[in-house]
Design a protein around this motif. Structure first.
Motif, short mmCIF file in Angstrom:
data_model
loop_
_atom_site.label_atom_id
_atom_site.label_comp_id
_atom_site.label_asym_id
_atom_site.label_seq_id
_atom_site.Cartn_x
_atom_site.Cartn_y
_atom_site.Cartn_z
N SER A 270 0.84 -1.20 0.00
CA SER A 270 0.00 0.00 0.00
C SER A 270 0.87 1.25 0.00
O SER A 270 1.95 1.26 0.59
N PRO A 271 0.43 2.34 -0.64
CA PRO A 271 1.18 3.59 -0.60
C PRO A 271 1.43 4.03 0.84
O PRO A 271 0.53 3.97 1.68
N SER A 272 2.65 4.45 1.12
CA SER A 272 3.01 4.82 2.49
C SER A 272 4.18 5.79 2.46
O SER A 272 5.00 5.78 1.53
N GLY A 273 4.26 6.61 3.49
CA GLY A 273 5.41 7.51 3.62
C GLY A 273 6.67 6.77 4.01
O GLY A 273 7.76 7.33 3.92
N SER A 274 6.52 5.54 4.45
CA SER A 274 7.66 4.72 4.87
C SER A 274 7.94 3.63 3.84
O SER A 274 7.01 2.91 3.45
N PRO A 275 9.19 3.50 3.40
CA PRO A 275 9.52 2.43 2.46
C PRO A 275 9.49 1.07 3.14
O PRO A 275 9.52 0.97 4.37
N SER A 276 9.44 0.01 2.34
CA SER A 276 9.46 -1.35 2.90
C SER A 276 10.79 -1.63 3.58
O SER A 276 10.84 -2.24 4.64
N VAL A 277 11.88 -1.18 2.96
CA VAL A 277 13.22 -1.34 3.53
C VAL A 277 13.98 -0.03 3.39
O VAL A 277 13.96 0.59 2.32
N LYS A 278 14.61 0.38 4.47
CA LYS A 278 15.39 1.62 4.47
C LYS A 278 16.63 1.40 5.34
O LYS A 278 16.56 0.75 6.37
N SER A 279 17.76 1.95 4.90
CA SER A 279 18.99 1.83 5.70
C SER A 279 19.50 3.22 6.07
O SER A 279 19.35 4.18 5.32
N VAL A 280 20.09 3.30 7.26
CA VAL A 280 20.58 4.59 7.75
C VAL A 280 21.69 4.36 8.77
O VAL A 280 21.70 3.33 9.46
N GLY A 281 22.63 5.29 8.85
CA GLY A 281 23.66 5.24 9.88
C GLY A 281 23.09 5.72 11.21
O GLY A 281 22.13 6.50 11.23
N ILE A 282 23.66 5.28 12.32
CA ILE A 282 23.13 5.61 13.64
C ILE A 282 23.14 7.11 13.90
O ILE A 282 22.30 7.62 14.65
N THR A 283 24.04 7.86 13.25
CA THR A 283 24.08 9.32 13.44
C THR A 283 23.29 10.04 12.35
O THR A 283 23.28 11.26 12.31
N GLY A 284 22.63 9.29 11.47
CA GLY A 284 21.86 9.89 10.38
C GLY A 284 20.44 10.20 10.79
O GLY A 284 20.10 10.26 11.98
N GLN A 285 19.57 10.36 9.79
CA GLN A 285 18.17 10.73 10.01
C GLN A 285 17.36 9.48 10.32
O GLN A 285 16.79 8.86 9.43
#
Length: 219
Positions: free
Chosen positions: A88-103
């Motif tokens: 379903s359309p969502s503001g959150s992707p199914s999978v996202k990666s980020v560094g601990i000091t990132g957003q």
């Protein structure tokens, strides 16, 4: 797969913590395409590598081909931020990666995978360890109700964040590289994986727990 909502997997390097957990992520998304997964590591490169591996499994394993995102339908399809086809359309992707000091905030997740967020460079001093302990509290702002947090890592110091988390109620399972002595197993207490305790019944202390991965000579 069926562990608690707050869990830690602690094991020697090279045992396959990330590999198995990436497979778990694909399986989770295969069961439910609406699930949202956020991968966090000490550095963005490490987190991206996890997400890319998940994407490559989806691309490369015939069973999962139908999960590949379709850009023409507006589904996200970059290597480290992508949707599962048909979600379903969502503001959150199914999978996202980020560094601990990132957003960390800005999207929501059903499962947060914290893969090696503690490394030598961010845990060498008390100030750095306190900063890291503060950063992980951001997970609460990202996690959906009834969500799960899974930490994968190897403690860097005796004052490790992982020990702090244990005292906050995160269950821990430790897989050791060597069969521990009776005294060492007492020190591990309930954290020691049941599998290792079973091996203690048939193997002598000090030998490898996984000879196919590391021989005694390697260790």
């Amino acid at each position: 797969q069926q562990g608690p909502k707050r869990m830690q997997i602690s094991a020697f390097r090279g045992v396959g913590k990330s590999y198995l957990t990436a497979a778990f992520v694909v399986w989770t998304l295969w069961k439910d395409k609406e699930m949202k997964i956020q991968v966090v590591s000490a550095g963005k490169d490490r987190a991206d590598a996890f997400a890319i591996f998940v994407r490559n499994m989806i691309k490369g394993i015939p069973l999962f081909k139908n999960m590949e995102p379709d850009k023409t339908l507006g589904e996200r399809a970059t290597q480290n931020v992508f949707d599962i086809h048909g979600c379903s359309p969502s503001g959150s992707p199914s999978v996202k990666s980020v560094g601990i000091t990132g957003q960390l905030t800005g999207s929501r997740a059903d499962i947060i995978i914290a893969d090696d967020i503690e490394v030598v460079s961010n845990s060498a001093t008390n100030d750095l360890r306190e900063k890291l302990a503060r950063l992980v509290t951001e997970f609460d702002a990202v996690l959906k109700p009834n969500g799960r947090v899974i930490y994968l890592g190897t403690p860097q110091t005796e004052l490790s964040l992982y020990n702090v988390l244990y005292n906050r109620g995160y269950e821990m399972r430790i897989w050791t590289a060597l069969i521990p002595t009776g005294k060492q197993s007492e020190g591990y207490g309930a954290k020691l994986a049941p599998m290792i305790r079973e091996l203690m019944l048939t193997k002598k202390a000090g030998v490898t727990t996984d000879p196919q991965r590391f021989t005694d000579e390697d260790l």
